[in-house]
Design a protein around this motif. Structure first.
Motif, PDB file in Angstrom:
ATOM      1  N   GLU A 160     -36.822 -33.349  -4.775  1.00 55.93           N
ATOM      2  CA  GLU A 160     -37.048 -34.592  -4.027  1.00 55.93           C
ATOM      3  C   GLU A 160     -37.784 -34.319  -2.719  1.00 55.93           C
ATOM      4  N   LEU A 161     -37.368 -33.271  -2.008  1.00 52.73           N
ATOM      5  CA  LEU A 161     -38.001 -32.945  -0.731  1.00 52.73           C
ATOM      6  C   LEU A 161     -39.447 -32.498  -0.931  1.00 52.73           C
ATOM      7  N   ILE A 162     -39.694 -31.708  -1.954  1.00 57.04           N
ATOM      8  CA  ILE A 162     -41.050 -31.231  -2.226  1.00 57.04           C
ATOM      9  C   ILE A 162     -41.954 -32.399  -2.609  1.00 57.04           C
ATOM     10  N   GLU A 163     -41.445 -33.302  -3.423  1.00 58.40           N
ATOM     11  CA  GLU A 163     -42.245 -34.462  -3.821  1.00 58.40           C
ATOM     12  C   GLU A 163     -42.579 -35.338  -2.619  1.00 58.40           C
ATOM     13  N   ARG A 164     -41.643 -35.477  -1.702  1.00 58.20           N
ATOM     14  CA  ARG A 164     -41.858 -36.351  -0.548  1.00 58.20           C
ATOM     15  C   ARG A 164     -42.835 -35.757   0.458  1.00 58.20           C
ATOM     16  N   TYR A 165     -42.697 -34.454   0.749  1.00 63.32           N
ATOM     17  CA  TYR A 165     -43.468 -33.856   1.843  1.00 63.32           C
ATOM     18  C   TYR A 165     -44.631 -32.980   1.379  1.00 63.32           C
ATOM     19  N   ALA A 166     -44.686 -32.645   0.101  1.00 63.86           N
ATOM     20  CA  ALA A 166     -45.775 -31.866  -0.483  1.00 63.86           C
ATOM     21  C   ALA A 166     -46.159 -30.652   0.363  1.00 63.86           C
ATOM     22  N   PRO A 167     -45.223 -29.787   0.692  1.00 62.42           N
ATOM     23  CA  PRO A 167     -45.550 -28.624   1.539  1.00 62.42           C
ATOM     24  C   PRO A 167     -46.414 -27.616   0.795  1.00 62.42           C
ATOM     25  N   ASP A 168     -47.233 -26.907   1.556  1.00 66.41           N
ATOM     26  CA  ASP A 168     -47.948 -25.768   0.989  1.00 66.41           C
ATOM     27  C   ASP A 168     -47.028 -24.554   0.908  1.00 66.41           C
ATOM     28  N   GLU A 169     -45.977 -24.594   1.703  1.00 61.04           N
ATOM     29  CA  GLU A 169     -45.010 -23.493   1.715  1.00 61.04           C
ATOM     30  C   GLU A 169     -43.679 -24.043   2.203  1.00 61.04           C
ATOM     31  N   VAL A 170     -42.610 -23.587   1.581  1.00 63.69           N
ATOM     32  CA  VAL A 170     -41.250 -23.922   2.016  1.00 63.69           C
ATOM     33  C   VAL A 170     -40.652 -22.678   2.663  1.00 63.69           C
ATOM     34  N   ILE A 171     -40.062 -22.855   3.837  1.00 63.62           N
ATOM     35  CA  ILE A 171     -39.335 -21.740   4.450  1.00 63.62           C
ATOM     36  C   ILE A 171     -37.861 -22.118   4.492  1.00 63.62           C
ATOM     37  N   VAL A 172     -37.048 -21.300   3.869  1.00 61.24           N
ATOM     38  CA  VAL A 172     -35.629 -21.567   3.665  1.00 61.24           C
ATOM     39  C   VAL A 172     -34.825 -21.043   4.849  1.00 61.24           C
ATOM     40  N   ASN A 173     -33.984 -21.891   5.402  1.00 61.64           N
ATOM     41  CA  ASN A 173     -33.057 -21.477   6.451  1.00 61.64           C
ATOM     42  C   ASN A 173     -31.648 -21.486   5.870  1.00 61.64           C
ATOM     43  N   ALA A 174     -30.866 -20.445   6.143  1.00 58.93           N
ATOM     44  CA  ALA A 174     -29.528 -20.341   5.561  1.00 58.93           C
ATOM     45  C   ALA A 174     -28.562 -19.765   6.592  1.00 58.93           C
ATOM     46  N   GLN A 175     -27.975 -20.645   7.395  1.00 52.17           N
ATOM     47  CA  GLN A 175     -26.973 -20.222   8.378  1.00 52.17           C
ATOM     48  C   GLN A 175     -25.610 -20.211   7.689  1.00 52.17           C
ATOM     49  N   ILE A 176     -25.276 -19.091   7.099  1.00 51.98           N
ATOM     50  CA  ILE A 176     -24.059 -18.962   6.297  1.00 51.98           C
ATOM     51  C   ILE A 176     -23.256 -17.785   6.837  1.00 51.98           C
ATOM     52  N   TRP A 177     -21.975 -18.015   7.070  1.00 49.41           N
ATOM     53  CA  TRP A 177     -21.117 -17.028   7.744  1.00 49.41           C
ATOM     54  C   TRP A 177     -20.917 -15.765   6.919  1.00 49.41           C
ATOM     55  N   ASP A 178     -20.633 -15.898   5.648  1.00 50.86           N
ATOM     56  CA  ASP A 178     -20.351 -14.751   4.786  1.00 50.86           C
ATOM     57  C   ASP A 178     -21.669 -14.166   4.267  1.00 50.86           C
ATOM     58  N   HIS A 179     -21.895 -12.882   4.524  1.00 47.17           N
ATOM     59  CA  HIS A 179     -23.171 -12.276   4.166  1.00 47.17           C
ATOM     60  C   HIS A 179     -23.433 -12.330   2.665  1.00 47.17           C
ATOM     61  N   ALA A 180     -22.439 -12.010   1.853  1.00 48.42           N
ATOM     62  CA  ALA A 180     -22.633 -12.031   0.402  1.00 48.42           C
ATOM     63  C   ALA A 180     -22.973 -13.438  -0.077  1.00 48.42           C
ATOM     64  N   ALA A 181     -22.305 -14.446   0.485  1.00 46.18           N
ATOM     65  CA  ALA A 181     -22.607 -15.827   0.117  1.00 46.18           C
ATOM     66  C   ALA A 181     -24.016 -16.215   0.548  1.00 46.18           C
ATOM     67  N   ARG A 182     -24.446 -15.685   1.688  1.00 43.94           N
ATOM     68  CA  ARG A 182     -25.805 -15.974   2.168  1.00 43.94           C
ATOM     69  C   ARG A 182     -26.851 -15.374   1.230  1.00 43.94           C
ATOM     70  N   VAL A 183     -26.641 -14.150   0.812  1.00 42.24           N
ATOM     71  CA  VAL A 183     -27.573 -13.520  -0.125  1.00 42.24           C
ATOM     72  C   VAL A 183     -27.625 -14.312  -1.425  1.00 42.24           C
ATOM     73  N   ARG A 184     -26.464 -14.717  -1.947  1.00 46.07           N
ATOM     74  CA  ARG A 184     -26.444 -15.506  -3.190  1.00 46.07           C
ATOM     75  C   ARG A 184     -27.204 -16.812  -3.013  1.00 46.07           C
ATOM     76  N   SER A 185     -27.004 -17.466  -1.879  1.00 40.51           N
ATOM     77  CA  SER A 185     -27.687 -18.725  -1.624  1.00 40.51           C
ATOM     78  C   SER A 185     -29.203 -18.542  -1.613  1.00 40.51           C
ATOM     79  N   VAL A 186     -29.667 -17.485  -0.964  1.00 42.26           N
ATOM     80  CA  VAL A 186     -31.105 -17.205  -0.895  1.00 42.26           C
ATOM     81  C   VAL A 186     -31.668 -16.912  -2.289  1.00 42.26           C
TER      82      VAL A 186
END
Length: 333
Positions: free
Chosen positions: A291-317
Motif C-alpha cells: 500500500e505504501l509503495i503504491e501510494r508514494y512510488a519510491p525509487d528506494e525504500v529505507i527501512v527503519n527498525a527501532q527494536i529492543w531485542d537484537h535477534a528480533a531486530r535482525v528477524r524483522s529486517v
C-alpha cells in the motif's frame, strides 16, 4: 526500486554503547546477506539511547566488517561541521573502502539547541546550508583552476551526496542541485507526498544524477505473528514519547500494555508520527508495504527498525527484505 536500512545504533535499555555498536555491525552483516543496498547511520548528540554520534567513525567500522553493502550517513548534520572536515572524513572513507560510501546531509542540528551550541561554538542566525553543500561538493570533485583550498583526502573521490529532509526545503534544494533526496517519513510523515511531488517535478539533471531518485523511510516491525510484531513495536512508541517529554534515554524494553506506561494522548501522539509503518507478520507487512509503495512510488525504500531485542531486530529486517522483494524491489548484486 532498491531497499536499504537506516540505523540509529540504538542502545537497548539494560545494555551499553559497546553492545549497541556490536549489534549494528551484526545487523549490517545480516542486511548485506539479505540484499540491502545501503546501511545508513544517523548523527545525533547528547542522546544516551543512540550510539552513532561519531558517525564517520562508525561508518568506517561497519564498512570494514562488511564487503558489499554501501555504508553511509543518513545523515551527517552539516551545520554542525565545516564542509572541509566532512570532505576529508568521507574522502578518507572512500579511499579505504572504495565506492561503498554514501554521504547523506541534513540541515537540522540532530540535538537540542544547547548541545548544538556546544557543537558549533558560535551559532549563526544565517542559514548557509545550500552554500555549505556546494562547498562540500566542490571538495569531493576535481580540483578547479585557482582552487587554493582542497580536501586531502577527498578530492576526486566523488562520494555520492544525498539531501535529507522532512519538508519542502530539502526537496527543493535536492531538485535544484540535481541530487538524490531522502525523506524522513519514519518520524515526520506530514509532507511526504507533497515533497515527493515537488522534488520530481522540479528536478534538474546534473553531473551527479540524470533523473530524480526519491528515497522514502518506512518503519518496519515484522515478526512471526501480528501480536509479536505489535509487542516489539512498543519500544519505539515508548522511546518516542520519552524523547518528546524531554527524557531521552536508552531504547525501552517492549511492554504488553502501552496504556499501563503512557497516558492515551501520548500514545496517540507517538503513533501519529509512525504512520508510515508496516507492523505484523510477514503477510501483514507485505500487504502494508504494498500500500505504501503504491501510494508514494519510491525509487528506494529505507527501512527503519527501532527494536529492543537484537535477534528480533535482525528477524524483522530479514522479513522486510523478503516483503519488499515480493513487490519488485531489487536485491543488491
Amino acid at each position: 526500486m532498491h531497499y536499504s536500512l537506516l540505523d540509529l545504533a540504538p542502545v537497548p535499555e539494560g545494555s551499553g554503547v559497546r553492545q549497541a555498536i556490536a549489534n549494528s555491525v551484526a545487523l549490517s552483516q545480516a542486511a548485506e546477506a539479505a540484499g540491502y543496498t545501503r546501511h545508513w547511520l544517523a548523527e545525533h548528540h547528547n542522546m544516551p539511547g543512540i550510539a552513532s554520534s561519531a558517525t564517520s567513525i562508525l561508518i568506517g567500522h561497519i564498512a570494514a566488517a562488511t564487503t558489499r553493502i554501501r555504508v553511509g550517513s543518513g545523515g551527517v548534520m552539516l551545520p554542525n561541521h565545516a564542509p572541509l572536515v566532512i570532505a576529508e572524513q568521507f574522502g578518507t572513507l572512500a579511499e579505504i573502502h572504495g565506492d561503498r560510501i554514501d554521504l547523506g546531509l541534513g540541515r537540522a542540528p540532530g540535538t537540542d539547541m544547547e548541545t548544538a551550541r556546544a557543537l558549533r561554538r558560535h551559532m549563526s542566525q544565517q542559514d548557509t546550508f545550500p552554500q555549505d553543500v556546494l562547498e562540500l561538493l566542490a571538495y569531493l570533485g576535481p580540483v578547479e583552476d585557482g582552487q587554493r583550498v582542497r580536501a586531502f583526502p577527498g578530492m576526486n573521490t566523488r562520494v555520492p551526496v544525498w539531501i535529507l529532509g522532512s519538508s519542502l526545503y530539502g526537496a527543493q534544494l535536492a531538485a535544484h542541485l540535481g541530487l538524490p533526496y531522502a525523506f524522513a517519513s519514519h518520524f515526520a510523515p506530514e509532507m511526504l507526498e507533497e515533497a515527493g511531488h515537488v522534488y520530481r517535478t522540479s528536478f534538474q539533471p546534473s553531473e551527479f544524477l540524470e533523473k530524480p531518485h526519491f528515497m522514502v523511510a518506512m518503519n518496519v516491525f515484522a515478526a512471526e505473528t501480528d501480536r509479536e510484531a505489535e509487542f516489539i513495536r512498543t519500544s519505539s512508541i515508548l522511546g518516542f514519547a520519552k524523547l518528546r517529554q524531554g527524557q531521552p534515554g536508552p531504547l525501552p524494553a517492549p511492554v504488553e500494555r502501552l496504556e499501563d506506561h503512557l497516558p492515551p494522548d501520548w500514545i496517540a501522539a507517538a503513533q501519529s508520527r509512525l504512520v508510515v509503518s508496516a507492523t505484523g507478520s510477514e503477510a501483514t507487512v507485505t500487504a502494508k508495504l504494498g500500500e505504501l509503495i503504491e501510494r508514494y512510488a519510491p525509487d528506494e525504500v529505507i527501512v527503519n527498525a527501532q527494536i529492543w531485542d537484537h535477534a528480533a531486530r535482525v528477524r524483522s529486517v530479514e522479513i522486510a527484505a523478503r516483503a519488499l522483494r515480493s513487490h519488485g524491489a531489487l536485491a543488491a548484486a
